[in-house]
Design a protein around this motif. Sequence first.
Motif, PDB file in Angstrom:
ATOM      1  N   ALA A  40       0.836  -1.205   0.000  1.00 52.10           N
ATOM      2  CA  ALA A  40       0.000   0.000   0.000  1.00 52.10           C
ATOM      3  C   ALA A  40       0.870   1.255   0.000  1.00 52.10           C
ATOM      4  O   ALA A  40       1.967   1.265   0.558  1.00 52.10           O
ATOM      5  N   SER A  41       0.357   2.297  -0.626  1.00 51.73           N
ATOM      6  CA  SER A  41       0.932   3.630  -0.485  1.00 51.73           C
ATOM      7  C   SER A  41       0.268   4.232   0.745  1.00 51.73           C
ATOM      8  O   SER A  41      -0.945   4.127   0.903  1.00 51.73           O
ATOM      9  N   VAL A  42       1.056   4.845   1.628  1.00 55.93           N
ATOM     10  CA  VAL A  42       0.528   5.239   2.928  1.00 55.93           C
ATOM     11  C   VAL A  42       0.729   6.731   3.188  1.00 55.93           C
ATOM     12  O   VAL A  42       1.844   7.238   3.083  1.00 55.93           O
ATOM     13  N   LEU A  43      -0.364   7.412   3.531  1.00 56.55           N
ATOM     14  CA  LEU A  43      -0.271   8.791   4.001  1.00 56.55           C
ATOM     15  C   LEU A  43      -0.109   8.725   5.517  1.00 56.55           C
ATOM     16  O   LEU A  43      -0.981   8.218   6.221  1.00 56.55           O
ATOM     17  N   LEU A  44       1.023   9.227   5.997  1.00 51.71           N
ATOM     18  CA  LEU A  44       1.375   9.186   7.412  1.00 51.71           C
ATOM     19  C   LEU A  44       0.923  10.485   8.066  1.00 51.71           C
ATOM     20  O   LEU A  44       1.553  11.519   7.910  1.00 51.71           O
ATOM     21  N   PRO A  49       4.807  16.181  12.746  1.00 54.11           N
ATOM     22  CA  PRO A  49       5.314  15.667  11.470  1.00 54.11           C
ATOM     23  C   PRO A  49       6.715  15.074  11.553  1.00 54.11           C
ATOM     24  O   PRO A  49       7.045  14.161  10.794  1.00 54.11           O
ATOM     25  N   GLU A  50       7.515  15.547  12.500  1.00 55.69           N
ATOM     26  CA  GLU A  50       8.863  14.995  12.623  1.00 55.69           C
ATOM     27  C   GLU A  50       8.824  13.529  13.060  1.00 55.69           C
ATOM     28  O   GLU A  50       9.694  12.735  12.678  1.00 55.69           O
ATOM     29  N   ARG A  51       7.808  13.153  13.810  1.00 55.06           N
ATOM     30  CA  ARG A  51       7.652  11.754  14.213  1.00 55.06           C
ATOM     31  C   ARG A  51       7.203  10.907  13.032  1.00 55.06           C
ATOM     32  O   ARG A  51       7.670   9.787  12.831  1.00 55.06           O
ATOM     33  N   ALA A  52       6.281  11.433  12.236  1.00 52.62           N
ATOM     34  CA  ALA A  52       5.833  10.718  11.033  1.00 52.62           C
ATOM     35  C   ALA A  52       6.973  10.607  10.026  1.00 52.62           C
ATOM     36  O   ALA A  52       7.062   9.625   9.288  1.00 52.62           O
ATOM     37  N   GLY A  63      11.786   0.288   0.710  1.00 49.13           N
ATOM     38  CA  GLY A  63      11.295   0.275  -0.665  1.00 49.13           C
ATOM     39  C   GLY A  63       9.830   0.622  -0.820  1.00 49.13           C
ATOM     40  O   GLY A  63       9.267   0.500  -1.915  1.00 49.13           O
ATOM     41  N   GLY A  64       9.185   1.065   0.246  1.00 51.10           N
ATOM     42  CA  GLY A  64       7.763   1.401   0.193  1.00 51.10           C
ATOM     43  C   GLY A  64       7.515   2.838  -0.225  1.00 51.10           C
ATOM     44  O   GLY A  64       8.437   3.642  -0.372  1.00 51.10           O
ATOM     45  N   THR A  65       6.238   3.151  -0.392  1.00 51.87           N
ATOM     46  CA  THR A  65       5.805   4.489  -0.792  1.00 51.87           C
ATOM     47  C   THR A  65       4.944   5.092   0.303  1.00 51.87           C
ATOM     48  O   THR A  65       3.983   4.473   0.758  1.00 51.87           O
ATOM     49  N   ALA A  66       5.313   6.319   0.697  1.00 56.64           N
ATOM     50  CA  ALA A  66       4.550   7.005   1.737  1.00 56.64           C
ATOM     51  C   ALA A  66       4.802   8.500   1.628  1.00 56.64           C
ATOM     52  O   ALA A  66       5.715   8.941   0.933  1.00 56.64           O
ATOM     53  N   ALA A  67       3.977   9.260   2.325  1.00 57.03           N
ATOM     54  CA  ALA A  67       4.136  10.709   2.410  1.00 57.03           C
ATOM     55  C   ALA A  67       3.640  11.135   3.781  1.00 57.03           C
ATOM     56  O   ALA A  67       2.796  10.475   4.385  1.00 57.03           O
ATOM     57  N   VAL A  68       4.169  12.253   4.260  1.00 56.42           N
ATOM     58  CA  VAL A  68       3.791  12.785   5.570  1.00 56.42           C
ATOM     59  C   VAL A  68       2.761  13.889   5.394  1.00 56.42           C
ATOM     60  O   VAL A  68       2.892  14.735   4.503  1.00 56.42           O
ATOM     61  N   PHE A  69       1.749  13.893   6.251  1.00 58.39           N
ATOM     62  CA  PHE A  69       0.771  14.977   6.315  1.00 58.39           C
ATOM     63  C   PHE A  69       0.689  15.436   7.761  1.00 58.39           C
ATOM     64  O   PHE A  69       0.346  14.649   8.645  1.00 58.39           O
TER      65      PHE A  69
END
Length: 162
Positions: A40-44, A49-52, A63-69
């Motif tokens: 899964a692509s994950v929105l954190l 935000p520094e913890r995410a 190798g995963g896909t994620a982004a911080v919000f």
Amino acid sequence: MTFPGRLDGKAAIVTGAGSTPGPGVGTGKATAIVLAQAGASVLLVDIHPERAAETLEVIEKDGGTAAVFAGDMTSSTDAEGAVRAAADRFGSVDILVNNIGVAIAGTVADTSEADWDRSLALSLRTAFRWITGVVLPVDGGVPGVTPLIMADRLRAVPAPSA
């Protein structure tokens, strides 16, 4: 145990995706990592935000896909922004993990009404907001999303000894 490829093409939002500083790994961080390992692509989402970002680093290294919000999920504006960010970045929202809460040190007898209200706002209002605004197909909600509402947040924590 991971399930590589099982969630390929799926997008998840994990709230509370950073861990509180200290030993161990929090539920949100662990959940986000496992979802990413499964494809899964994950929105954190996290108010810190520094913890995410630490969670993001682990996911990307693997190798995963994620982004911080960064956002406060007791705010409707921030919650809606998180959904838009996930949809814009990943194309959909398929999985929602509402992992926000606060542990109050002490017992019910020494819990103030203000602390109780804060706990309810974090634990219940955010769950309500996600279900009515994202899970149910109303006001732009996403039909077919799989919700996971973490229920381990209302618990007694012993007060630190002096």
